[in-house]
Design a protein around this motif. Structure first.
Motif, PDB file in Angstrom:
ATOM      1  N   GLN A 170     -16.140 -16.918  40.301  1.00 47.33           N
ATOM      2  CA  GLN A 170     -15.637 -16.633  41.642  1.00 47.33           C
ATOM      3  C   GLN A 170     -14.130 -16.401  41.590  1.00 47.33           C
ATOM      4  O   GLN A 170     -13.386 -17.233  41.070  1.00 47.33           O
ATOM      5  CB  GLN A 170     -15.960 -17.781  42.601  1.00 47.33           C
ATOM      6  N   LEU A 171     -13.716 -15.281  42.136  1.00 45.35           N
ATOM      7  CA  LEU A 171     -12.302 -14.944  42.202  1.00 45.35           C
ATOM      8  C   LEU A 171     -11.794 -15.099  43.627  1.00 45.35           C
ATOM      9  O   LEU A 171     -12.526 -14.892  44.592  1.00 45.35           O
ATOM     10  CB  LEU A 171     -12.068 -13.498  41.749  1.00 45.35           C
ATOM     11  N   GLY A 172     -10.511 -15.447  43.742  1.00 45.59           N
ATOM     12  CA  GLY A 172      -9.838 -15.443  45.031  1.00 45.59           C
ATOM     13  C   GLY A 172      -8.983 -14.195  45.148  1.00 45.59           C
ATOM     14  O   GLY A 172      -8.744 -13.485  44.161  1.00 45.59           O
ATOM     15  N   ILE A 173      -8.521 -13.918  46.362  1.00 45.91           N
ATOM     16  CA  ILE A 173      -7.687 -12.738  46.604  1.00 45.91           C
ATOM     17  C   ILE A 173      -6.390 -13.184  47.264  1.00 45.91           C
ATOM     18  O   ILE A 173      -6.406 -13.840  48.309  1.00 45.91           O
ATOM     19  CB  ILE A 173      -8.398 -11.714  47.514  1.00 45.91           C
ATOM     20  N   LYS A 174      -5.279 -12.835  46.643  1.00 48.64           N
ATOM     21  CA  LYS A 174      -3.962 -13.067  47.265  1.00 48.64           C
ATOM     22  C   LYS A 174      -3.539 -11.777  47.956  1.00 48.64           C
ATOM     23  O   LYS A 174      -3.442 -10.738  47.302  1.00 48.64           O
ATOM     24  CB  LYS A 174      -2.918 -13.496  46.228  1.00 48.64           C
ATOM     25  N   TRP A 175      -3.301 -11.854  49.248  1.00 46.82           N
ATOM     26  CA  TRP A 175      -2.954 -10.663  50.021  1.00 46.82           C
ATOM     27  C   TRP A 175      -1.843  -9.894  49.336  1.00 46.82           C
ATOM     28  O   TRP A 175      -0.866 -10.475  48.909  1.00 46.82           O
ATOM     29  CB  TRP A 175      -2.523 -11.094  51.431  1.00 46.82           C
ATOM     30  N   VAL A 176      -1.948  -8.609  49.104  1.00 43.75           N
ATOM     31  CA  VAL A 176      -3.106  -7.881  49.601  1.00 43.75           C
ATOM     32  C   VAL A 176      -4.066  -7.452  48.475  1.00 43.75           C
ATOM     33  O   VAL A 176      -5.215  -7.131  48.717  1.00 43.75           O
ATOM     34  CB  VAL A 176      -2.608  -6.656  50.375  1.00 43.75           C
ATOM     35  N   ASN A 177      -3.579  -7.538  47.222  1.00 45.32           N
ATOM     36  CA  ASN A 177      -4.373  -6.876  46.177  1.00 45.32           C
ATOM     37  C   ASN A 177      -4.526  -7.642  44.869  1.00 45.32           C
ATOM     38  O   ASN A 177      -5.073  -7.116  43.911  1.00 45.32           O
ATOM     39  CB  ASN A 177      -3.726  -5.527  45.841  1.00 45.32           C
ATOM     40  N   ASP A 178      -4.050  -8.876  44.797  1.00 45.50           N
ATOM     41  CA  ASP A 178      -4.135  -9.634  43.539  1.00 45.50           C
ATOM     42  C   ASP A 178      -5.451 -10.406  43.467  1.00 45.50           C
ATOM     43  O   ASP A 178      -5.861 -11.054  44.440  1.00 45.50           O
ATOM     44  CB  ASP A 178      -2.975 -10.626  43.417  1.00 45.50           C
ATOM     45  N   LEU A 179      -6.087 -10.364  42.297  1.00 43.36           N
ATOM     46  CA  LEU A 179      -7.336 -11.067  42.070  1.00 43.36           C
ATOM     47  C   LEU A 179      -7.038 -12.297  41.227  1.00 43.36           C
ATOM     48  O   LEU A 179      -6.542 -12.182  40.103  1.00 43.36           O
ATOM     49  CB  LEU A 179      -8.334 -10.153  41.349  1.00 43.36           C
ATOM     50  N   LEU A 180      -7.333 -13.468  41.768  1.00 42.05           N
ATOM     51  CA  LEU A 180      -6.923 -14.718  41.132  1.00 42.05           C
ATOM     52  C   LEU A 180      -8.113 -15.510  40.609  1.00 42.05           C
ATOM     53  O   LEU A 180      -9.153 -15.604  41.264  1.00 42.05           O
ATOM     54  CB  LEU A 180      -6.155 -15.594  42.124  1.00 42.05           C
ATOM     55  N   LEU A 181      -7.907 -16.074  39.430  1.00 44.95           N
ATOM     56  CA  LEU A 181      -8.834 -17.053  38.871  1.00 44.95           C
ATOM     57  C   LEU A 181      -8.066 -18.365  38.848  1.00 44.95           C
ATOM     58  O   LEU A 181      -7.139 -18.541  38.046  1.00 44.95           O
ATOM     59  CB  LEU A 181      -9.277 -16.652  37.463  1.00 44.95           C
ATOM     60  N   GLY A 182      -8.436 -19.277  39.749  1.00 48.05           N
ATOM     61  CA  GLY A 182      -7.588 -20.447  39.937  1.00 48.05           C
ATOM     62  C   GLY A 182      -6.268 -20.018  40.540  1.00 48.05           C
ATOM     63  O   GLY A 182      -6.231 -19.310  41.545  1.00 48.05           O
ATOM     64  N   LYS A 183      -5.184 -20.382  39.886  1.00 47.20           N
ATOM     65  CA  LYS A 183      -3.860 -20.019  40.393  1.00 47.20           C
ATOM     66  C   LYS A 183      -3.246 -18.841  39.651  1.00 47.20           C
ATOM     67  O   LYS A 183      -2.118 -18.444  39.941  1.00 47.20           O
ATOM     68  CB  LYS A 183      -2.920 -21.228  40.302  1.00 47.20           C
ATOM     69  N   LYS A 184      -3.989 -18.272  38.680  1.00 47.71           N
ATOM     70  CA  LYS A 184      -3.427 -17.196  37.870  1.00 47.71           C
ATOM     71  C   LYS A 184      -4.085 -15.858  38.184  1.00 47.71           C
ATOM     72  O   LYS A 184      -5.230 -15.794  38.636  1.00 47.71           O
ATOM     73  CB  LYS A 184      -3.582 -17.524  36.381  1.00 47.71           C
ATOM     74  N   LYS A 185      -3.331 -14.801  37.908  1.00 46.46           N
ATOM     75  CA  LYS A 185      -3.799 -13.449  38.213  1.00 46.46           C
ATOM     76  C   LYS A 185      -4.669 -12.917  37.072  1.00 46.46           C
ATOM     77  O   LYS A 185      -4.226 -12.814  35.943  1.00 46.46           O
ATOM     78  CB  LYS A 185      -2.611 -12.516  38.439  1.00 46.46           C
ATOM     79  N   ALA A 186      -5.918 -12.582  37.416  1.00 43.81           N
ATOM     80  CA  ALA A 186      -6.846 -12.018  36.430  1.00 43.81           C
ATOM     81  C   ALA A 186      -7.009 -10.519  36.598  1.00 43.81           C
ATOM     82  O   ALA A 186      -7.621  -9.865  35.750  1.00 43.81           O
ATOM     83  CB  ALA A 186      -8.206 -12.690  36.547  1.00 43.81           C
ATOM     84  N   GLY A 187      -6.469  -9.968  37.670  1.00 40.66           N
ATOM     85  CA  GLY A 187      -6.602  -8.526  37.886  1.00 40.66           C
ATOM     86  C   GLY A 187      -5.923  -8.121  39.168  1.00 40.66           C
ATOM     87  O   GLY A 187      -5.327  -8.937  39.888  1.00 40.66           O
ATOM     88  N   GLY A 188      -6.023  -6.842  39.456  1.00 36.13           N
ATOM     89  CA  GLY A 188      -5.395  -6.335  40.668  1.00 36.13           C
ATOM     90  C   GLY A 188      -5.914  -4.957  41.029  1.00 36.13           C
ATOM     91  O   GLY A 188      -6.611  -4.300  40.245  1.00 36.13           O
ATOM     92  N   ILE A 189      -5.564  -4.537  42.234  1.00 36.84           N
ATOM     93  CA  ILE A 189      -5.950  -3.241  42.765  1.00 36.84           C
ATOM     94  C   ILE A 189      -4.679  -2.444  43.048  1.00 36.84           C
ATOM     95  O   ILE A 189      -3.734  -2.983  43.632  1.00 36.84           O
ATOM     96  CB  ILE A 189      -6.746  -3.383  44.079  1.00 36.84           C
ATOM     97  N   LEU A 190      -4.662  -1.180  42.658  1.00 37.40           N
ATOM     98  CA  LEU A 190      -3.564  -0.284  43.010  1.00 37.40           C
ATOM     99  C   LEU A 190      -4.155   0.925  43.720  1.00 37.40           C
ATOM    100  O   LEU A 190      -4.872   1.718  43.110  1.00 37.40           O
ATOM    101  CB  LEU A 190      -2.779   0.161  41.773  1.00 37.40           C
ATOM    102  N   THR A 191      -3.878   1.042  45.011  1.00 35.60           N
ATOM    103  CA  THR A 191      -4.399   2.148  45.808  1.00 35.60           C
ATOM    104  C   THR A 191      -3.272   3.118  46.112  1.00 35.60           C
ATOM    105  O   THR A 191      -2.214   2.721  46.607  1.00 35.60           O
ATOM    106  CB  THR A 191      -5.003   1.635  47.129  1.00 35.60           C
ATOM    107  N   GLU A 192      -3.514   4.391  45.822  1.00 30.74           N
ATOM    108  CA  GLU A 192      -2.515   5.429  46.057  1.00 30.74           C
ATOM    109  C   GLU A 192      -3.162   6.566  46.840  1.00 30.74           C
ATOM    110  O   GLU A 192      -4.253   7.022  46.499  1.00 30.74           O
ATOM    111  CB  GLU A 192      -1.951   5.944  44.743  1.00 30.74           C
ATOM    112  N   GLY A 193      -2.475   7.014  47.895  1.00 34.21           N
ATOM    113  CA  GLY A 193      -3.020   8.061  48.736  1.00 34.21           C
ATOM    114  C   GLY A 193      -2.390   9.409  48.468  1.00 34.21           C
ATOM    115  O   GLY A 193      -1.242   9.506  48.022  1.00 34.21           O
ATOM    116  N   ILE A 194      -3.144  10.445  48.738  1.00 35.33           N
ATOM    117  CA  ILE A 194      -2.655  11.823  48.681  1.00 35.33           C
ATOM    118  C   ILE A 194      -2.827  12.388  50.087  1.00 35.33           C
ATOM    119  O   ILE A 194      -3.954  12.465  50.600  1.00 35.33           O
ATOM    120  CB  ILE A 194      -3.443  12.661  47.658  1.00 35.33           C
ATOM    121  N   THR A 195      -1.725  12.752  50.737  1.00 33.18           N
ATOM    122  CA  THR A 195      -1.779  13.207  52.119  1.00 33.18           C
ATOM    123  C   THR A 195      -1.424  14.679  52.232  1.00 33.18           C
ATOM    124  O   THR A 195      -0.709  15.226  51.391  1.00 33.18           O
ATOM    125  CB  THR A 195      -0.811  12.400  53.006  1.00 33.18           C
TER     126      THR A 195
END
Length: 323
Positions: A170-195
């Protein structure tokens, strides 16, 4: 990849760990057993761990973890354009280039490693070959620029659900895009738009996912901050299985982003709600507040010590230690 070799890989992926006879494969593909043998040898040269056992047939090693389009497609109920490389500067950069060239909704770029992996706010994302899952998905959603943050939120939830489904972690989410395992970052999301320049409408969104699976020598600046899902142990899931699970959940949400079917799960997994936080960025000194709720538009509502409330829609937070 030639059609016969591609189909054989799909069959082996679908029967991972179970032997398929050369005769059975030959009959299904309507080719000779010699052609099957040749295709299997080509796959082995490409790094696939395929065992050939006399009188039993061919078997893909269940511990084999080579990224492959067929390994992902065999686990999806839909078809997507998939591009895989051993190493790329950045999967997001590659996906954005494909978007500008007119690539279709759902086009996905994966790499075993990145040399210029990126995170939010211009940071780098450490992504050595073989240590994680690095992928970017091109979406063409019908949303306005104000709702673009919902894509990040949906993607974070999709990754969390996929990880829990395939590993039990089970992972937690630190607003807005960090994926946490316990208190440490195990991954993240990078969203980029083209307008579109004239209308300002969102033409495409590239969702980048970076997930640390096994320990690598993290740079010193990540000591105590970053971690991996499995540490120094052997992953209980292949990257193909995990990538497919992420895509299944993400495209379920992508069918209707404005419906916000992911928002309650995002709130449930929030590591900030009810906690004292420090708000950084936005060109002002750091401020202390309590995280109160996640708004329907994805913003983080905070309450300052004087009782005033504000909904943050960009910036960064750090969670203060419990007293």
């Amino acid at each position: 990849m030639p059609a016969a070799k591609q189909t054989i890989l799909r069959l082996l992926e679908q029967s991972r760990g179970v032997s398929l006879s050369g005769e059975q494969i030959a009959q299904e593909l309507n080719i000779s057993r010699a052609a099957v043998w040749k295709a299997v040898n080509q796959l082995k040269k490409e790094g696939y761990r395929i065992e050939a056992v006399q009188n039993r047939g061919y078997r893909l090693d269940p511990d084999s973890d080579l990224l492959s389009a067929e390994g992902i497609r065999s686990r999806l109920p839909f078809n997507l354009p998939l591009f895989l490389e051993q190493s790329l500067p950045s999967t997001n950069q590659a996906a954005k280039k494909l978007a500008i060239e007119g690539a279709a909704h759902g086009t996905t770029v994966l790499a075993s490693g990145q040399t210029e992996g990126r995170g939010r706010l211009g940071r780098t994302f450490f992504s050595p070959v073989g240590a994680g899952l690095y992928m970017s998905v091109l979406l063409r959603p019908e949303i306005g620029s104000a709702d673009a943050v919902l894509v990040t939120i949906a993607a974070a939830v999709a990754v969390c659900l996929a990880v829990e489904e395939t590993t039990g972690i089970q992972l937690g989410i630190k607003w807005v895009n960090d994926l946490l395992l316990g208190k440490k970052k195990a991954g993240g999301i990078l969203t980029e738009g083209i307008t579109a320049f004239e209308s300002g409408a969102v033409e495409a969104v590239v969702v980048g996912v970076g997930l640390n699976l096994t320990d690598a020598p993290f740079p010193s600046e990540l000591d105590g901050i970053a971690c991996s899902l499995f540490g120094s142990g052997r992953p209980c899931v292949t990257r193909n299985e995990l990538a497919a699970a992420i895509l299944r959940h993400l495209f379920f949400f992508a069918e209707d982003f404005p419906a916000r079917l992911y928002l309650d799960e995002y709130r449930r997994r929030s590591t900030a709600l009810g906690r004292q936080i420090e708000i950084c960025g936005q060109g002002v000194p750091p401020r202390t507040a309590r995280a109160v709720s996640v708004a329907d538009d994805g913003g983080l509502t905070v309450r300052y010590p004087d009782g005033r409330e504000e909904t943050l829609r960009w910036g960064e937070i750090s969670i203060r230690p419990l007293a």
